[in-house]
Motif scaffolding. Sequence first.
Motif, PDB file in Angstrom:
ATOM      1  N   GLY A   1     -12.090   0.537   3.588  1.00 16.23           N
ATOM      2  CA  GLY A   1     -10.779  -0.098   3.906  1.00 16.23           C
ATOM      3  C   GLY A   1     -10.390   0.313   5.530  1.00 16.23           C
ATOM      4  O   GLY A   1      -9.427  -0.190   5.856  1.00 16.23           O
ATOM      5  N   LYS A   2     -11.277   0.792   6.194  1.00  9.93           N
ATOM      6  CA  LYS A   2     -10.899   1.130   7.508  1.00  9.93           C
ATOM      7  C   LYS A   2     -10.550   0.038   8.283  1.00  9.93           C
ATOM      8  O   LYS A   2      -9.714   0.138   9.156  1.00  9.93           O
ATOM      9  N   SER A   3     -11.331  -1.245   8.350  1.00  5.15           N
ATOM     10  CA  SER A   3     -10.924  -2.285   9.283  1.00  5.15           C
ATOM     11  C   SER A   3      -9.587  -2.846   8.839  1.00  5.15           C
ATOM     12  O   SER A   3      -8.763  -3.450   9.577  1.00  5.15           O
ATOM     13  N   THR A   4      -9.374  -2.959   7.568  1.00  7.39           N
ATOM     14  CA  THR A   4      -7.988  -3.616   6.957  1.00  7.39           C
ATOM     15  C   THR A   4      -7.135  -2.745   7.560  1.00  7.39           C
ATOM     16  O   THR A   4      -5.800  -3.199   8.100  1.00  7.39           O
ATOM     17  N   LEU A   5      -7.074  -1.303   7.578  1.00  2.87           N
ATOM     18  CA  LEU A   5      -6.193  -0.379   8.054  1.00  2.87           C
ATOM     19  C   LEU A   5      -5.867  -0.684   9.657  1.00  2.87           C
ATOM     20  O   LEU A   5      -4.605  -0.689  10.044  1.00  2.87           O
ATOM     21  N   LEU A   6      -7.017  -0.528  10.278  1.00  4.87           N
ATOM     22  CA  LEU A   6      -6.992  -0.744  11.493  1.00  4.87           C
ATOM     23  C   LEU A   6      -6.373  -2.095  12.182  1.00  4.87           C
ATOM     24  O   LEU A   6      -5.326  -2.003  12.877  1.00  4.87           O
ATOM     25  N   ASN A   7      -6.456  -3.146  11.331  1.00  4.29           N
ATOM     26  CA  ASN A   7      -5.804  -4.545  11.667  1.00  4.29           C
ATOM     27  C   ASN A   7      -4.229  -4.325  11.247  1.00  4.29           C
ATOM     28  O   ASN A   7      -3.626  -4.822  11.752  1.00  4.29           O
ATOM     29  N   ARG A   8      -4.008  -3.686  10.215  1.00  2.00           N
ATOM     30  CA  ARG A   8      -2.640  -3.422   9.674  1.00  2.00           C
ATOM     31  C   ARG A   8      -1.729  -2.583  10.751  1.00  2.00           C
ATOM     32  O   ARG A   8      -0.690  -3.015  11.122  1.00  2.00           O
ATOM     33  N   VAL A   9      -2.501  -1.749  11.361  1.00  2.00           N
ATOM     34  CA  VAL A   9      -1.962  -0.864  12.300  1.00  2.00           C
ATOM     35  C   VAL A   9      -1.451  -1.498  13.521  1.00  2.00           C
ATOM     36  O   VAL A   9      -0.371  -1.416  14.341  1.00  2.00           O
TER      37      VAL A   9
ATOM     38  N   LEU B   1      -5.376   8.221   1.867  1.00  2.00           N
ATOM     39  CA  LEU B   1      -6.097   7.791   0.459  1.00  2.00           C
ATOM     40  C   LEU B   1      -5.718   6.370   0.363  1.00  2.00           C
ATOM     41  O   LEU B   1      -4.414   6.283  -0.331  1.00  2.00           O
ATOM     42  N   ASN B   2      -6.476   5.222   0.335  1.00  2.00           N
ATOM     43  CA  ASN B   2      -6.137   4.026   0.818  1.00  2.00           C
ATOM     44  C   ASN B   2      -6.020   3.439  -0.749  1.00  2.00           C
ATOM     45  O   ASN B   2      -6.644   4.041  -1.833  1.00  2.00           O
ATOM     46  N   LYS B   3      -5.385   2.127  -0.810  1.00  2.00           N
ATOM     47  CA  LYS B   3      -5.308   1.408  -2.208  1.00  2.00           C
ATOM     48  C   LYS B   3      -4.221   2.149  -3.222  1.00  2.00           C
ATOM     49  O   LYS B   3      -4.621   1.888  -4.267  1.00  2.00           O
TER      50      LYS B   3
ATOM     51  N   LEU C   1     -11.719  19.637   2.453  1.00  2.00           N
ATOM     52  CA  LEU C   1     -11.151  19.431   3.956  1.00  2.00           C
ATOM     53  C   LEU C   1     -10.132  20.230   4.003  1.00  2.00           C
ATOM     54  O   LEU C   1      -9.081  19.586   4.154  1.00  2.00           O
ATOM     55  N   PRO C   2     -10.015  21.620   3.955  1.00  2.00           N
ATOM     56  CA  PRO C   2      -8.720  22.445   3.916  1.00  2.00           C
ATOM     57  C   PRO C   2      -8.294  22.307   5.270  1.00  2.00           C
ATOM     58  O   PRO C   2      -9.009  22.046   6.384  1.00  2.00           O
ATOM     59  N   GLY C   3      -6.912  22.317   5.179  1.00  2.00           N
ATOM     60  CA  GLY C   3      -6.295  22.086   6.629  1.00  2.00           C
ATOM     61  C   GLY C   3      -5.835  20.640   6.756  1.00  2.00           C
ATOM     62  O   GLY C   3      -4.960  20.459   7.719  1.00  2.00           O
ATOM     63  N   ALA C   4      -6.636  19.896   6.122  1.00  2.00           N
ATOM     64  CA  ALA C   4      -6.244  18.287   6.556  1.00  2.00           C
ATOM     65  C   ALA C   4      -5.079  17.742   5.656  1.00  2.00           C
ATOM     66  O   ALA C   4      -4.779  18.294   4.676  1.00  2.00           O
ATOM     67  N   GLU C   5      -4.181  17.209   6.368  1.00  2.00           N
ATOM     68  CA  GLU C   5      -2.852  16.727   5.706  1.00  2.00           C
ATOM     69  C   GLU C   5      -3.338  15.182   4.934  1.00  2.00           C
ATOM     70  O   GLU C   5      -3.943  14.298   5.433  1.00  2.00           O
ATOM     71  N   LEU C   6      -2.839  15.194   3.677  1.00  2.00           N
ATOM     72  CA  LEU C   6      -3.292  13.931   2.792  1.00  2.00           C
ATOM     73  C   LEU C   6      -2.094  13.079   2.653  1.00  2.00           C
ATOM     74  O   LEU C   6      -0.808  13.182   2.509  1.00  2.00           O
ATOM     75  N   PHE C   7      -2.399  11.645   2.938  1.00  2.00           N
ATOM     76  CA  PHE C   7      -1.392  10.509   2.790  1.00  2.00           C
ATOM     77  C   PHE C   7      -1.757   9.550   1.767  1.00  2.00           C
ATOM     78  O   PHE C   7      -2.895   8.775   2.250  1.00  2.00           O
ATOM     79  N   PRO C   8      -1.394   9.112   0.797  1.00  2.00           N
ATOM     80  CA  PRO C   8      -1.750   8.041   0.013  1.00  2.00           C
ATOM     81  C   PRO C   8      -1.128   6.882   0.763  1.00  2.00           C
ATOM     82  O   PRO C   8       0.186   6.738   1.156  1.00  2.00           O
ATOM     83  N   VAL C   9      -1.796   5.848   0.948  1.00  2.00           N
ATOM     84  CA  VAL C   9      -1.181   4.674   1.616  1.00  2.00           C
ATOM     85  C   VAL C   9      -2.015   3.303   1.212  1.00  2.00           C
ATOM     86  O   VAL C   9      -2.800   3.534   0.357  1.00  2.00           O
ATOM     87  N   SER C  10      -1.578   2.339   1.537  1.00  2.00           N
ATOM     88  CA  SER C  10      -2.103   0.969   1.421  1.00  2.00           C
ATOM     89  C   SER C  10      -2.236   0.150   2.581  1.00  2.00           C
ATOM     90  O   SER C  10      -1.323  -0.289   3.271  1.00  2.00           O
ATOM     91  N   ALA C  11      -3.472   0.029   2.914  1.00  2.00           N
ATOM     92  CA  ALA C  11      -3.728  -0.667   4.155  1.00  2.00           C
ATOM     93  C   ALA C  11      -3.482  -2.292   3.938  1.00  2.00           C
ATOM     94  O   ALA C  11      -3.043  -2.829   4.966  1.00  2.00           O
ATOM     95  N   LEU C  12      -3.524  -2.759   2.665  1.00  2.00           N
ATOM     96  CA  LEU C  12      -3.051  -4.108   2.500  1.00  2.00           C
ATOM     97  C   LEU C  12      -1.689  -4.229   2.573  1.00  2.00           C
ATOM     98  O   LEU C  12      -1.167  -5.444   3.070  1.00  2.00           O
ATOM     99  N   THR C  13      -0.528  -3.442   1.887  1.00  2.00           N
ATOM    100  CA  THR C  13       0.556  -3.877   1.841  1.00  2.00           C
ATOM    101  C   THR C  13       1.444  -3.051   2.993  1.00  2.00           C
ATOM    102  O   THR C  13       2.555  -3.455   3.060  1.00  2.00           O
TER     103      THR C  13
ATOM    104  N   LEU D   1       2.073   0.325   2.422  1.00  2.00           N
ATOM    105  CA  LEU D   1       2.655   1.497   2.030  1.00  2.00           C
ATOM    106  C   LEU D   1       2.269   2.710   2.607  1.00  2.00           C
ATOM    107  O   LEU D   1       1.071   3.061   2.679  1.00  2.00           O
ATOM    108  N   GLY D   2       2.933   3.693   2.889  1.00  2.00           N
ATOM    109  CA  GLY D   2       2.495   4.856   3.846  1.00  2.00           C
ATOM    110  C   GLY D   2       2.180   4.948   4.752  1.00  2.00           C
ATOM    111  O   GLY D   2       1.781   6.236   5.424  1.00  2.00           O
ATOM    112  N   VAL D   3       2.008   3.737   5.598  1.00  2.00           N
ATOM    113  CA  VAL D   3       1.258   3.582   6.970  1.00  2.00           C
ATOM    114  C   VAL D   3       2.078   4.291   7.890  1.00  2.00           C
ATOM    115  O   VAL D   3       1.676   4.893   8.904  1.00  2.00           O
ATOM    116  N   LYS D   4       3.559   4.116   7.887  1.00  2.00           N
ATOM    117  CA  LYS D   4       4.410   4.657   8.896  1.00  2.00           C
ATOM    118  C   LYS D   4       4.611   6.048   8.885  1.00  2.00           C
ATOM    119  O   LYS D   4       4.118   6.717  10.160  1.00  2.00           O
ATOM    120  N   GLU D   5       4.569   6.710   7.915  1.00  2.00           N
ATOM    121  CA  GLU D   5       4.252   8.238   7.688  1.00  2.00           C
ATOM    122  C   GLU D   5       3.118   8.893   8.358  1.00  2.00           C
ATOM    123  O   GLU D   5       2.829   9.558   8.834  1.00  2.00           O
TER     124      GLU D   5
END
Length: 305
Positions: free
Chosen positions: A19-27, A128-130, A151-163, A165-169
């Motif tokens: 869903g990278k392309s969908t997220l990019l278009n959303r952003v 983490l999409n969808k 991936l230790p040290g990485a910050e994790l975000f549940p998101v939805s590229a479609l809706t 959700l979580g994209v702002k954060e």
Amino acid sequence: MESATRFGHVVMLGPTNAGKSTLLNRVIGQKVSIVSPKPQTTRNSISGILTEEGAQAVFLDTPGLHRQKRGIAPLLLRSAYAALTRADVVLVLLDGAQYARRLEGLKNDLLPIVRVLKDSPVPVVVALNKADVVREKARMLPVLAAVGEALPGAELFPVSALTGLGVKELLAALFARLPEGPHQFDPDEVSTAPVRFLASEIVREKVFLALGEELPYSTAVTVEDWDEESKPGLVKIQASILVGRESHKPMVIGKGGERIKDIGQKARIDIEEMLGTKVFLELWVKVRPNWADDPALLRDLGLGE
């Protein structure tokens, strides 16, 4: 005291169809990258520019990471890896819903990502999409644990590229990790890709969506002519859909030319929206065997050296 401005490149990595392309278009807020339910549709490192108060990020949507070694697959992987040399932040996108249903496969999908990021000093953020389709949120916990371990040290975000959700954060975390520096693009610019290339990508997207399961992956689109001068307020575009075999040609054209007509109509609407003007789009289907072995064509498509 005014806060410093930030500028940098965010490279998007992930398996095919995450869903990278969908997220990019959303952003970005408009289409700058091809979207299809079929995997391996992104072939180039497509860029989108997002400017917000105090920060500007250039997002690079890369081809999905996979293990195939045939056809143009090695070119796609090289394109993805090359983008990493420009990264100030790496955004790893994974299909969280898929792994919430079945955790098997996550480790293998993470292997090429972990390998390429090993010993890299670049900060990593994972989306983490969808997440919107995961009804039992507890099912995400094993996924979060497995990704955190890999991936230790990485910050994790549940998101939805479609809706959204979580994209702002997610964006706030990405911007916070960009280096300080002046903005490099005007605030109203949304992509570094030429409009001709974006138009060809729109046509290719419509080809993918129209063909579905019949899709021949040896398909490319080139813009042969672009005329903005002949008639004010109208852009005339001639584009060729390249297929690898003679048998693929009727698949694209369709019975009585209905399929290519539908592809053209849908592509024209999106191109008009992108350009903000009327468009006359003429499409041709050409057989070009082994086009992936043509260095000149690959350069035109943004895949060559």
